[in-house]
Design a protein around this motif. Structure first.
Motif, mmCIF file in Angstrom:
data_model
loop_
_atom_site.group_PDB
_atom_site.id
_atom_site.type_symbol
_atom_site.label_atom_id
_atom_site.label_comp_id
_atom_site.label_asym_id
_atom_site.label_seq_id
_atom_site.Cartn_x
_atom_site.Cartn_y
_atom_site.Cartn_z
ATOM 1 N N ASN A 231 54.461 66.622 42.867
ATOM 2 C CA ASN A 231 53.538 66.903 43.957
ATOM 3 C C ASN A 231 53.655 68.351 44.410
ATOM 4 O O ASN A 231 54.749 68.916 44.449
ATOM 5 N N LEU A 232 52.538 68.941 44.746
ATOM 6 C CA LEU A 232 52.469 70.285 45.326
ATOM 7 C C LEU A 232 53.003 71.374 44.407
ATOM 8 O O LEU A 232 53.378 72.452 44.864
ATOM 9 N N SER A 233 53.059 71.089 43.117
ATOM 10 C CA SER A 233 53.537 72.101 42.188
ATOM 11 C C SER A 233 52.744 71.978 40.893
ATOM 12 O O SER A 233 52.936 71.028 40.142
ATOM 13 N N ALA A 234 51.887 72.940 40.655
ATOM 14 C CA ALA A 234 51.036 72.883 39.466
ATOM 15 C C ALA A 234 51.852 73.152 38.217
ATOM 16 O O ALA A 234 52.867 73.864 38.252
ATOM 17 N N GLN A 235 51.419 72.581 37.119
ATOM 18 C CA GLN A 235 52.042 72.776 35.803
ATOM 19 C C GLN A 235 53.532 72.451 35.817
ATOM 20 O O GLN A 235 54.341 73.132 35.202
ATOM 21 N N THR A 236 53.884 71.383 36.508
ATOM 22 C CA THR A 236 55.282 70.990 36.599
ATOM 23 C C THR A 236 55.408 69.481 36.459
ATOM 24 O O THR A 236 54.708 68.726 37.140
ATOM 25 N N ASP A 237 56.308 69.046 35.569
ATOM 26 C CA ASP A 237 56.595 67.629 35.371
ATOM 27 C C ASP A 237 57.959 67.291 35.946
ATOM 28 O O ASP A 237 58.884 68.112 35.917
ATOM 29 N N TYR A 238 58.078 66.074 36.443
ATOM 30 C CA TYR A 238 59.370 65.520 36.848
ATOM 31 C C TYR A 238 59.735 64.452 35.826
ATOM 32 O O TYR A 238 59.004 63.482 35.645
ATOM 33 N N VAL A 239 60.833 64.650 35.140
ATOM 34 C CA VAL A 239 61.268 63.732 34.093
ATOM 35 C C VAL A 239 62.518 63.005 34.569
ATOM 36 O O VAL A 239 63.503 63.636 34.980
ATOM 37 N N LEU A 240 62.475 61.682 34.541
ATOM 38 C CA LEU A 240 63.580 60.859 35.016
ATOM 39 C C LEU A 240 64.096 60.025 33.844
ATOM 40 O O LEU A 240 63.333 59.322 33.184
ATOM 41 N N LEU A 241 65.388 60.115 33.605
ATOM 42 C CA LEU A 241 66.046 59.386 32.521
ATOM 43 C C LEU A 241 67.142 58.514 33.113
ATOM 44 O O LEU A 241 67.952 58.976 33.918
ATOM 45 N N ALA A 242 67.163 57.244 32.702
ATOM 46 C CA ALA A 242 68.207 56.332 33.182
ATOM 47 C C ALA A 242 68.625 55.418 32.042
ATOM 48 O O ALA A 242 67.878 55.175 31.098
ATOM 49 N N GLY A 243 69.820 54.917 32.138
ATOM 50 C CA GLY A 243 70.357 54.007 31.130
ATOM 51 C C GLY A 243 71.828 53.762 31.391
ATOM 52 O O GLY A 243 72.370 54.145 32.437
ATOM 53 N N ASN A 244 72.488 53.149 30.433
ATOM 54 C CA ASN A 244 73.893 52.773 30.588
ATOM 55 C C ASN A 244 74.751 53.461 29.533
ATOM 56 O O ASN A 244 74.300 53.761 28.439
ATOM 57 N N ARG A 245 75.988 53.693 29.903
ATOM 58 C CA ARG A 245 76.948 54.164 28.906
ATOM 59 C C ARG A 245 77.467 52.953 28.114
ATOM 60 O O ARG A 245 77.275 51.793 28.498
#
Length: 371
Positions: A231-245
């Protein structure tokens, strides 16, 4: 001088005796001030009760369509608003006469501004100009939600099959154990040595991605990634990674490992690292260790599904905290014997659950997001 005075007196006298009539027959304003709203709530002990609130209807603008002769509120009033007892204010052009048509017949009666009117169905109003020659009929609607806009409804779908995934990863797999996902300009993978790898769009090879913390904190099982514009930031992605060890190496771990990356794909930007979202071991609202973890972006947050498929977790702060929002519950009748569940969100804001091992298919949507 005497003649002038007599003429002026005559003119004044005739002006007081005349009444100007108009042929305009139109409503120029319509408003409702307040209405009652009835709702239900559940106490901490599980007891249901009702409550009454007041809705300030002046906050909901009414549109007057003078071409189609309709008056209505585009934004529906809250669920439970009593539209069967509405006292409304109607202003006509040049003091035209307002008549209201009965619901069950064509009988017209005079509108009285203090009368309570039943708007559970649209009502017909007839405006007569004050010279008797003009007549216009309006349809007036006072719209209220008929269902809870924040209720999530699941439906079991018979005979549906999961669509084939698009082949979006035409990249070399030498040394790569699995592709994780993509942002607008990058594709991410896990190497055979459990390193987080990146392929930049237009690049020629896989590269080890930049981390801000210990690489041993990278999850290697039940990985899921979600990407969405910031939001409020052009040409910007937020990438979220989750998982288990690895469960074999870290059998004591009860929470997932969560990383995030902000990808600004402007032409002059620098590469950004993956940031480990570290939280104290005793911190509240951590994402628990879930098998077959699946993340999806939905409405104003991210939802996490996973085995044992008893709870849907929601993060509204981009992966920092994860809570059980009562709005999102697993479907009633869901078979928890599913070996895995593939979660998809379609273009109409429906979440699909394709259950492997049981064959169940579920489709659900928030009422206010339904198209």
């Amino acid at each position: 001088m005497l003649l002038t005075l007599l003429c002026a007196t005559a003119c004044l006298g005739s002006g007081n005796d005349e009444t100007t009539l108009y042929d305009d027959a139109a409503i120029v304003s319509f408003s409702v001030e307040t209405l009652k709203c009835y709702g239900h709530t559940t106490s901490s002990t599980g007891e249901d009760s009702t409550y009454t609130a007041t809705v300030t209807v002046l906050n909901y603008a009414f549109t007057i369509d003078q071409v189609g002769h309709r008056i209505f509120n585009r934004d529906s009033l809250p669920l439970g608003t009593d539209v069967s007892h509405v006292v409304c204010n109607i202003t006509t052009r040049n003091n035209g006469t307002v008549l209201i048509r009965d619901v069950a017949s064509d009988t017209l009666r005079y509108y009285v501004s203090t009368d309570s009117i039943n708007f559970t169905t649209p009502r017909k109003f007839v405006i007569l100009s004050n010279d008797g020659s003009g007549r216009t009929e309006y349809t007036i609607s006072v719209n209220a939600h008929q269902e809870n806009p924040d209720m999530f409804v699941w439906t079991k779908v018979e005979g549906a099959t999961e669509p084939e995934p698009e082949n979006q990863y035409d990249l070399p797999m030498d040394g790569i154990s699995r592709i994780i996902g993509s942002s607008s300009t990058e594709t991410y993978a896990l190497s055979d040595a459990n390193q987080l790898m990146v392929w930049h769009r237009g690049g020629s090879q896989w590269e080890e991605d930049v981390l801000d913390d210990d690489p041993s904190l990278i999850p290697t099982e039940d990985l899921s990634m979600v990407c969405y514009p910031m939001n409020l930031s052009a040409q910007t992605d937020y990438v979220l990674l989750a998982g288990n060890r690895s469960a074999a190496l870290y059998p004591q771990e009860t929470t997932a490992r969560v990383w995030r990356k902000i990808v600004d794909y402007g032409s002059l930007t620098q590469k950004s690292p993956w940031v480990y979202m570290e939280r104290p071991a005793n911190a509240l609202y951590q994402l628990p260790r879930l098998g077959n973890l699946q993340l999806v972006k939905y409405d104003d947050g991210v939802l996490a599904f996973g085995s044992p498929y008893t709870t849907i977790y929601q993060s509204r702060d981009n992966g920092i905290t994860w809570k059980n929002n009562s709005m999102y519950q697993m479907p009633e009748g869901f078979d928890a014997n599913a070996t895995s569940v593939h979660v998809r969100v379609d273009d109409n804001n429906y979440i699909w659950l394709y259950c492997q091992g049981t064959g169940q298919v579920w489709r659900g949507c928030l009422n206010r997001l339904r198209k």
